[in-house]
Design a protein around this motif. Sequence first.
Motif, short mmCIF file in Angstrom:
data_model
loop_
_atom_site.label_atom_id
_atom_site.label_comp_id
_atom_site.label_asym_id
_atom_site.label_seq_id
_atom_site.Cartn_x
_atom_site.Cartn_y
_atom_site.Cartn_z
N HIS B 7 0.83 -1.20 0.00
CA HIS B 7 0.00 0.00 0.00
C HIS B 7 0.87 1.25 0.00
O HIS B 7 1.83 1.35 0.76
CB HIS B 7 -0.94 0.00 1.22
CG HIS B 7 -2.13 -0.87 1.02
ND1 HIS B 7 -3.14 -0.98 1.94
CD2 HIS B 7 -2.49 -1.65 -0.01
CE1 HIS B 7 -4.06 -1.81 1.49
NE2 HIS B 7 -3.68 -2.23 0.32
N HIS B 8 0.52 2.16 -0.84
CA HIS B 8 1.30 3.37 -1.01
C HIS B 8 1.21 4.25 0.24
O HIS B 8 2.21 4.83 0.67
CB HIS B 8 0.80 4.13 -2.23
CG HIS B 8 1.56 5.37 -2.50
ND1 HIS B 8 1.35 6.54 -1.84
CD2 HIS B 8 2.56 5.64 -3.38
CE1 HIS B 8 2.17 7.47 -2.29
NE2 HIS B 8 2.91 6.96 -3.22
N GLY B 9 0.03 4.36 0.77
CA GLY B 9 -0.11 5.07 2.04
C GLY B 9 -0.72 6.45 1.92
O GLY B 9 -1.51 6.86 2.76
N ASN B 10 -0.33 7.16 0.87
CA ASN B 10 -0.81 8.54 0.74
C ASN B 10 -1.11 8.87 -0.71
O ASN B 10 -0.88 9.99 -1.17
CB ASN B 10 0.23 9.51 1.31
CG ASN B 10 -0.36 10.89 1.53
OD1 ASN B 10 -1.57 11.00 1.75
ND2 ASN B 10 0.46 11.91 1.44
N LEU B 11 -1.63 7.87 -1.42
CA LEU B 11 -1.75 8.00 -2.87
C LEU B 11 -2.68 9.13 -3.27
O LEU B 11 -2.40 9.87 -4.21
CB LEU B 11 -2.22 6.67 -3.47
CG LEU B 11 -2.16 6.56 -4.99
CD1 LEU B 11 -0.78 6.94 -5.50
CD2 LEU B 11 -2.51 5.16 -5.44
N TYR B 12 -3.78 9.27 -2.56
CA TYR B 12 -4.76 10.29 -2.92
C TYR B 12 -4.12 11.68 -2.98
O TYR B 12 -4.21 12.37 -4.00
CB TYR B 12 -5.92 10.28 -1.91
CG TYR B 12 -7.02 11.27 -2.21
CD1 TYR B 12 -8.11 10.90 -2.99
CD2 TYR B 12 -6.97 12.56 -1.73
CE1 TYR B 12 -9.13 11.81 -3.27
CE2 TYR B 12 -7.98 13.48 -2.01
CZ TYR B 12 -9.05 13.09 -2.77
OH TYR B 12 -10.04 14.00 -3.06
N GLU B 13 -3.45 12.06 -1.90
CA GLU B 13 -2.84 13.39 -1.84
C GLU B 13 -1.77 13.56 -2.91
O GLU B 13 -1.69 14.59 -3.58
CB GLU B 13 -2.22 13.62 -0.45
CG GLU B 13 -3.24 13.70 0.68
CD GLU B 13 -4.16 14.90 0.55
OE1 GLU B 13 -3.77 15.88 -0.12
OE2 GLU B 13 -5.28 14.86 1.09
N GLU B 14 -0.94 12.51 -3.05
CA GLU B 14 0.17 12.64 -3.99
C GLU B 14 -0.32 12.68 -5.43
O GLU B 14 0.29 13.31 -6.29
CB GLU B 14 1.17 11.50 -3.79
CG GLU B 14 1.89 11.63 -2.44
CD GLU B 14 3.17 10.80 -2.38
OE1 GLU B 14 3.69 10.45 -3.46
OE2 GLU B 14 3.62 10.51 -1.27
N LEU B 15 -1.42 11.98 -5.71
CA LEU B 15 -2.01 12.07 -7.04
C LEU B 15 -2.45 13.50 -7.33
O LEU B 15 -2.17 14.04 -8.42
CB LEU B 15 -3.21 11.13 -7.16
CG LEU B 15 -2.91 9.66 -7.43
CD1 LEU B 15 -4.18 8.82 -7.28
CD2 LEU B 15 -2.31 9.48 -8.82
N LEU B 16 -3.10 14.12 -6.36
CA LEU B 16 -3.54 15.50 -6.54
C LEU B 16 -2.34 16.42 -6.80
O LEU B 16 -2.32 17.19 -7.77
CB LEU B 16 -4.29 15.98 -5.29
CG LEU B 16 -5.78 15.65 -5.20
CD1 LEU B 16 -6.39 16.29 -3.97
CD2 LEU B 16 -6.52 16.13 -6.44
N ASP B 17 -1.33 16.32 -5.94
CA ASP B 17 -0.17 17.20 -6.07
C ASP B 17 0.50 17.02 -7.43
O ASP B 17 0.80 17.99 -8.12
CB ASP B 17 0.84 16.90 -4.95
CG ASP B 17 0.37 17.43 -3.60
OD1 ASP B 17 -0.62 18.18 -3.58
OD2 ASP B 17 0.99 17.10 -2.58
N ARG B 18 0.77 15.76 -7.75
CA ARG B 18 1.47 15.49 -9.00
C ARG B 18 0.64 15.93 -10.20
O ARG B 18 1.16 16.46 -11.18
CB ARG B 18 1.78 13.99 -9.08
CG ARG B 18 2.54 13.59 -10.33
CD ARG B 18 3.96 14.13 -10.34
NE ARG B 18 4.55 14.03 -11.68
CZ ARG B 18 5.32 14.96 -12.24
NH1 ARG B 18 5.61 16.06 -11.58
NH2 ARG B 18 5.81 14.80 -13.44
N ALA B 19 -0.67 15.74 -10.11
CA ALA B 19 -1.54 16.13 -11.21
C ALA B 19 -1.48 17.64 -11.45
O ALA B 19 -1.41 18.09 -12.60
CB ALA B 19 -2.98 15.69 -10.93
N VAL B 20 -1.49 18.39 -10.37
CA VAL B 20 -1.39 19.85 -10.52
C VAL B 20 -0.07 20.23 -11.17
O VAL B 20 -0.02 21.09 -12.07
CB VAL B 20 -1.54 20.54 -9.15
CG1 VAL B 20 -1.23 22.02 -9.26
CG2 VAL B 20 -2.93 20.32 -8.59
N ALA B 21 1.00 19.56 -10.76
CA ALA B 21 2.31 19.85 -11.35
C ALA B 21 2.31 19.54 -12.84
O ALA B 21 2.82 20.32 -13.66
CB ALA B 21 3.39 19.04 -10.63
#
Lengths: 201, 201
Positions: B7-21
């Motif tokens: 399990h990645h652990g924090n995928l939701y947040e990191e998806l958002l951040d990376r998507a914005v980038a």
Amino acid sequence: MSEASYHHGNLYEELLDRAVAVIGEKGVEGLSLRGLARDLGVSHAAPARHFAAKSDLLAAIVRTAYERMTATTIEAAKAAGEDPIKRLNAMAKASISWAANNRSYHTALMNPDVSRFADDELKAALGIYIKMILEACIEAQKAGLYTNRPLRAVLLYGIATTIGASIIFSDSLLNDILGPFEGEGLIDEIVNQVIPVDIRE
Amino acid sequence: MSEASYHHGNLYEELLDRAVAVIGEKGVEGLSLRGLARDLGVSHAAPARHFAAKSDLLAAIVRTAYERMTATTIEAAKAAGEDPIKRLNAMAKASISWAANNRSYHTALMNPDVSRFADDELKAALGIYIKMILEACIEAQKAGLYTNRPLRAVLLYGIATTIGASIIFSDSLLNDILGPFEGEGLIDEIVNQVIPVDIRE
DNA sequence: ATCGAATGTTGTCAGTGTCAACATTCGATC
DNA sequence: GATCGAATGTTGACACTGACAACATTCGAT
């Protein structure tokens, strides 16, 4: 309209028209070159002869949009008579009305992805629009509008309000939250606040 | 950050951040769920656990953007003191500055495709933002701003100018044509024209 | 009439969104 | 602490897309 001819004859124009319609129905994300080809009864690779990439199609739509908006605005300016302030007022109203009446085009126009693929033709079309507004601002300021403000601030203020109002009146989400709108009267109300025509009356 | 855990652990947040980038780098069109998955070292279908469709990801980004813009604007309103007109003025400046300083978020915000997929959460976030502006407008009008105009016109006028100015300052194409801009001073200039703080001085 | 340019077609490829089936881990409950 | 459903992640598949190359047809200037 001869049927089943090898050459379509007017594919470029029809691709543009159909693409604008699709954007209105399904958004830019829902626009596909292959879908357009199917709609128009040509092979999946035919559009590539006119638009090497999807981004070229989007750029062409936006260029067309700016050209038409410019033409509509120029017409309104001519019809508005001699008073530079009334003319600028009429131009702003014309631009906003155009957006409200051509939502699909305006949707494409405001898609930030398009800026990324802006070619020289698109930049030229936008430049012409801006230049037209700039000249109208210069005349209006000479005639007494916002004489205590820098020209640049007046120009950007006018453009910002026009763009913003166009979005408010053409974006469906904002329409949901803010609307329903009371038609053209509200456009007049906003523009009259930005560019008061009764400044010397 | 244990490595190679299932399990990645924090995928939701990191998806958002990376998507914005990614949107900042390559636009919404250049955003792909599979690309995000690769960037974050998860399988191609992992993002689907958090965003059933690409449109859900976009909607989440926009909701986050509205929430952050609202928070920033509220802070500015508090810092502006008691005068309702100065407060409204500060709020407009804060919204525009936020857009100029968070281009990637604002690019997503202004993508017309997003409206199409707006969910209830997104509508709620936008509604809160609008309501905040509306209340500030009511107070400002009581305090003497544009007392001869309908409240609705003042609200839409303010929102239109704020949206338009945000776009002008964050859209790269308009930046090319209109710019370069002179920094925050120009934002002040425009907002002061819309919401004159010296109305009773 | 000729022949290069423009336009349209077919075939192919890698990349994408989405779904279904399966695997692993988490966390509330006993 | 063990159990078991829920949450989260993986693998595999499918249809669709944009893009390219090779080929076919038609147009139009000469």
